[in-house]
Write a protein that holds these residues in place. Structure first.
Motif: not given
Ligand code: NG1
Length: 507
Positions: A51, A58, A152, A154, A188, A193, A195, A198, A200, A255, A447
């Motif tokens: 990102n 998101d 981070g 993804s 997911e 979490t 989430g 973004m 996916q 989170y 994250a």
């Molecule tokens: P990662 O970096 O994959 O843990 C998470 C969330 C995103 C977004 C970011 C912060 C999931 C799958 N992913 O990403 O949706 O919120 O943190 O910008 O929950």
């Protein structure tokens, strides 16, 4: 609606390093044959992402700006008539597993234990449910991943997307891209979490050569935005702190807590703005900052069409930043549960139910609504401005474009660190060192609380930059790290392609 593409040449997936990728795909097929005694029917691939800007917004319904990367998951798949899902991983750290897909047998995802196969099961379960498959076919699958875990980038979503696509294709019906995204986002969440969408979205819908401006509300919209062609060209370097941050494990205090803070913030902001009784605010679940912002302007008869899109975003987000100060400014140290409930004329238990704490529990003494809202709206402003600079790329000088983009990334990091509190000492150290080593903008990505950072570096400075970070960060904190491992920790990346099927006719 756009379909998930099928390719029969690796050059459609990867723009360089084809020999290396071909060797990896070949090894996957060979190991598949050795494991299952037959050739796979197809291979499916889904990439990780970085990102660039727009963190933790998101799930507020606000836009983000990621790009797909080359590190990915690939799964070789063979559909069978045995009612079992057989799952193996080329990485010996991840043990094989096997589960029933008899009609009526539920797929259980035990998110109290951390198991790589849970992510596959999420995508599988989501796909079977979305297809309405009463009797899903058996599958033999061999997985190979190059996205570092809990970093981070993804990897989790790449695996969920890959598993959902594998299951759809094995069962004869692949949904259009936005539907696959919806399946992967919802499934997911079985991990625990709460989430946003973004990861996916970018994994499924990325287009080559561009980062993507992703909007979630009122509907998913994905706009490719190429980086400006500057002299020297822009490069992005990813550097992993190697601090493992497993957001499924820390969710109640990291989170998911941030999600709850922004959700309660949206409810309170709507009330402060006098729009809580408008149907979109009263009935929608979850209520997000984006919906509150739009409803506030809709209530004034302002549909945003009076100005260009960017100007509308900027005007609205700036207004929200002012409103946030008025709404929450009296609570600079945060709210207790009782204070939040009282401000909404409800009980702590009812508020907890309203933000789905039963499914996604959180733990906190104080909820920092002011700070979280300030971050969300200011970060969205930075995303919109970042996009604007990219799109105006040709009109200003290269150095001023690069400097302006870098400044927005630095401001994002400061906000993540000080206001949203999702950074960590190692990320801060790496970003500070990176700026001294020639980065024009440095920030955490994903994250946070560990994992990777991303750095905007002029391409002609990349080699020196990477050498300086190896020297100043990795040789100090991880002196044992060398060779390939070090190159996996810090690497330069360009926007990659989105998920696809690969039919290996040449092998
Ligand atoms: P990662 O970096 O994959 O843990 C998470 C969330 C995103 C977004 C970011 C912060 C999931 C799958 N992913 O990403 O949706 O919120 O943190 O910008 O929950």
């Amino acid at each position: 609606m756009a379909e998930v593409p099928s390719y029969d040449a690796l050059s459609d997936i990867y723009s360089s390093g084809l020999l290396k990728h071909a060797a990896r795909f070949q090894a996957l097929i060979e190991e598949f044959i050795a494991t299952y005694g037959a050739r796979p029917d197809f291979i499916v691939r889904a990439p990780g992402r970085v990102n660039i800007i727009g963190e933790h917004i998101d799930y507020c319904g606000l836009p983000v700006f990621p790009m797909a990367i080359v590190p990915d998951f690939i799964i070789a798949v063979r559909a069978t008539d045995r009612r079992r899902i057989q799952l193996a991983n080329r990485d010996p750290r991840y043990p094989a597993c096997d589960y029933s897909c008899e009609p009526g047998s539920a797929v259980t995802i035990n998110n109290t234990t951390h198991n790589w196969a849970n992510y596959f099961k999420c995508g599988y379960k989501g796909a079977v449910e979305a297809l309405g498959c009463a009797g899903p076919r058996g599958m033999q699958c061999l997985v190979d991943g190059t996205v570092p875990s809990s970093a981070g980038l993804s990897g989790s979503s790449a695996l969920v997307c890959c598993a959902a696509l594998a299951t759809m294709k094995a069962n004869g019906r692949v949904l259009p891209q936005p539907d696959v995204v919806a399946v992967a986002v919802a499934s997911e969440r079985y991990i625990g979490t709460n989430g946003g969408g973004m990861d996916q979205t970018i994994s499924i819908m990325a287009q080559p050569h561009s980062a993507m401006f992703i909007e979630f509300d009122p509907a998913l919209a994905v706009t490719p935005v190429p980086f400006p062609s500057t002299t020297p060209p822009i490069a992005f370097v990813i550097a992993n702190t190697l601090v493992v941050s497993d957001k499924a494990v820390t969710a109640p205090v990291c989170y998911n807590l941030r999600v709850v803070e922004t959700r309660v913030g949206a409810l309170l902001l709507a009330r402060h703005l006098g729009i809580a009784d408008r149907p979109a605010c009263r009935d929608v679940d979850p209520l997000t900052f984006k919906i509150v912002m739009d409803e506030y302007f809709a209530a004034q008869g302002d549909d945003g069409s009076a100005a260009g899109e960017v100007q509308t975003w900027i005007r609205r987000l700036e207004a929200m930043l002012g409103a946030v100060q008025q709404a929450f400014g009296a609570h600079p140290c945060g709210y207790t549960r009782e204070e939040m409930a009282a401000a909404l004329d409800t009980t702590p238990a009812a508020l907890s139910a309203r933000v789905h704490e039963g499914q996604f529990p959180v733990r906190a003494e104080r909820f920092k609504l002011l700070q979280r809202a300030q971050h969300a709206f200011s970060e969205a402003l930075r995303v919109v401005r970042f996009r604007q600079i990219c799109e105006d790329g040709g009109s200003s000088s290269s150095s001023s474009s690069l400097a302006a983009l870098g400044k927005l990334m630095d401001e994002s990091q400061a906000s993540c660190r000080d206001v949203f509190e999702c950074s960590c000492a190692e990320l801060d150290e790496l970003c500070a060192l990176a700026r001294r080593a020639g980065s024009l903008g440095s920030r955490l990505t994903g994250a946070g609380w560990g994992g990777c950072s991303v750095h905007l570096v002029p391409q002609d400075k990349v080699a020196g930059f990477i050498a300086a970070i190896k020297e100043g960060f990795y040789s100090v904190h991880f002196p044992e790290l060398a060779g390939g491992k070090l190159d996996e920790a810090i690497f330069v990346t360009a926007p990659g392609t989105g998920a696809a099927f690969y039919t290996f006719s040449e092998w």
